[in-house]
Design an enzyme around this catalytic site. Structure first.
Site, PDB file in Angstrom:
ATOM      1  N   GLY A 164       0.813  -1.207   0.135  1.00  0.00           N
ATOM      2  CA  GLY A 164      -0.092  -0.219  -0.033  1.00  0.00           C
ATOM      3  C   GLY A 164       0.767   1.368   0.031  1.00  0.00           C
ATOM      4  CB  CYS A 165       4.161   2.257   0.490  1.00  0.00           C
ATOM      5  SG  CYS A 165       3.516   1.417   1.878  1.00  0.00           S
ATOM      6  CD  GLN A 166       3.738   7.624  -5.697  1.00  0.00           C
ATOM      7  OE1 GLN A 166       4.665   8.016  -5.873  1.00  0.00           O
ATOM      8  NE2 GLN A 166       2.308   8.196  -5.489  1.00  0.00           N
TER       9      GLN A 166
END
Lengths: 406, 142
Positions: free
Chosen positions: B50-52
């Site tokens: 869920g992180c760029q």
């Protein structure tokens, strides 16, 4: 009409503001475009003066709303030069349009061992629906590769076409690279073997003059919000011969002619594919956006955006250490790049703080990022309301990033 | 020091910064300063989704306290990880579960709490609290 950039920018209320104390430079147009006042006013007027459910009530407002709605359909038909207005299906957006075709066309025309062709540079919304369909039908998904410039390799595409191929689904313009694909050639090659072609037009309709008759595409999908219209409305153009044969997608009100508990008779085109109350305000907004673009002149827009792309490319090339991702010969006004080894996410935070809106990340096109072996890019996507001065702000922001992370 | 005391310390450090540039320069320095995680622990199992940017987070339980280590391929994210570790690491599961992270708002990093940022701050906090909960449950079962 003479293209006057200062006057045009005045048409967009949102662009008149400061963010972080600096004038907003909005370069995230490939994600969503801003709306001219005339579009906002049209939607507002609809809800203030005309709102009623369409195709139903026999009262004054309902008739008026229905008339406006169906006139909008004709207007959109003319804008993309479709043969018939019933070939224009209102959807929620490009994703919805592609899902409609994957579901309905898929149910009718795709069976075991059939093949569907897409390309490496597709947006996830033109990958995943076909992947799901192929899994369900035990069909095969073939992928056209690209070269290092981000152009599809046409010879491989030709080799992939065979008697098992039932559909080619390809983007007109890449949202991550800006590449304009040779869709006319792709369509004519596919048609030689009687294979229909779906064009994802989400990134082409805002920039290019699209003529579905000239292209001879079988399906063309786009979103309103990327073409200066409201969110939540989109178009599926489909050739009558396919739409007639395809089963309905969603079911409920509006799409039926007659319902008993034994049997339902479906409505005719386009209503067969428009179950439920549509986004009337959005549709009217889309029609108003097209009127606005016609007024400015679509050729003027293309010329100006090209000029802006060339200018911005030259300016950014002067900065040391920038790596450009997507350097196709034919491009829309979009530049994807990396600043040295700096993570796009880090760069994005600083660029934002400088009052410049860009997008960082994989742009919902992970396979093409994997192809370039990068986690993502910084993407500046220009619209006809952007200026050379604003591009200077981007340059300044990039230099600031280099200073802070260097 | 208690979690609250460390948070107060960070708040007074950030009070010295005049503008966003100083603040981010500091975060960048924090992100560059030290390797936070052993190279051998930079494995997919320790990746937070869920992180760029990529974020690896590892938790070890030692004598009633949790030791966190982390890394990221983005410098600012790593700087933020550094701050979180400074606040939470070497505390008991209960202390970590009860931390309210008010300092993030006070030092002006609340914009990173917005879900659209997907920079991993929310995911990191959530994962750290999950580790604390897991160690607490395990400890109580024994």
């Amino acid at each position: 009409m003479i293209f006057d950039i200062n006057k045009i920018k005045q048409d967009f209320p949102i662009l008149q503001q400061n963010i972080y104390g600096k004038p907003l430079a909005y370069f995230d147009n490939a994600a969503t475009a801003q709306k001219p006042k005339v579009v906002i006013d049209t939607v507002s007027k609809y809800y203030s003066e005309e709102n009623a459910n369409i195709h139903r009530g026999a009262h004054y407002l309902s008739n008026k709303a229905t008339e406006s709605f169906e006139n909008a359909r004709k207007n959109i038909q003319q804008y993309i030069n479709a043969e018939n207005s019933h070939e224009i299906i209102f959807t929620k957006g490009t994703t919805d349009s592609i899902n409609l075709v994957a579901s309905s066309f898929g149910r009718k025309f795709i069976s075991k061992d059939d093949e569907i062709i897409i390309s490496v540079m597709e947006h996830h919304s033109n990958i995943v629906p076909w992947q799901i369909l192929c899994e369900e039908k035990k069909a095969k998904l073939n992928v056209i590769p690209i070269n290092e410039k981000g152009e599809i390799i046409f010879d491989t595409f030709e080799e992939l076409l065979n008697e098992k191929t039932k559909l080619v689904a390809i983007t007109h313009v890449s949202n991550a690279l800006g590449t304009i694909n040779p869709v006319k050639e792709i369509i004519s090659k596919a048609h030689e073997k009687n294979i229909p072609v779906l064009i994802d037009g989400a990134q082409s309709i805002p920039h290019l003059k699209v003529d579905v008759k000239k292209l001879d595409c079988d399906f063309y999908c786009f979103s309103g919000h990327k073409v200066y219209a409201p969110m939540g409305v989109g178009i599926l153009y489909g050739k009558e011969k396919f739409l007639e044969e395809m089963p309905p997608y969603q079911s409920g009100g509006e799409m039926i002619k007659n319902v008993t508990f034994k049997k339902t008779v479906f409505n005719e085109l386009p209503f067969k594919f428009e179950a439920g109350t549509p986004n009337v305000g959005g549709v009217l907004g889309l029609s108003a956006a097209f009127d606005y673009l016609n007024k400015i002149g679509r050729e003027n827009i293309e010329v100006y955006e090209n000029e802006l792309l060339n200018y911005a490319s030259e300016e950014l090339q002067k900065i040391n250490g920038l790596r450009f991702i997507g350097t196709a010969k034919h491009k829309t006004s979009l530049i994807s790049f990396l600043i040295g080894d700096i993570h796009p996410y880090d760069a994005g935070i600083i660029i934002d703080k400088m009052g410049v809106a860009i997008r960082t990340g994989h742009h919902c096109a992970q396979p093409v990022m994997d192809w370039f072996k990068i986690p993502g890019t910084i993407r500046a996507s220009f619209a006809f309301y952007n200026t050379k001065d604003e591009n200077g702000r981007l340059t300044e922001a990039i230099l600031q990033v280099k200073k802070m992370f260097g | 020091m208690t979690i609250q005391e460390i948070e107060n310390q960070i708040i007074s450090e950030f009070a010295n910064f005049d503008d966003w540039m100083d603040k981010y320069n500091y975060l960048i320095d924090l992100g560059k300063s030290i390797p936070l995680i052993d190279q051998k622990n930079k494995i997919n199992n320790n990746l937070i989704s869920g992180c760029q940017s990529k974020v690896w987070l590892r938790a070890e339980y030692n004598d009633g306290k949790i030791i966190f280590t982390a890394d990221s391929d983005a410098v600012i994210t790593k700087g933020i990880a550094n701050l979180l570790i400074r606040v939470l690491s070497n505390h008991t599961p209960d202390e970590i579960i009860n931390a309210d992270f008010k300092f993030i708002d006070i030092i002006g990093l609340n914009e990173h709490l917005s879900p659209t940022r997907s920079n991993g701050l929310i995911s990191m906090i959530k994962q750290m609290k999950l580790y604390a909960l897991a160690f607490k449950t395990k400890m109580e079962a024994n």
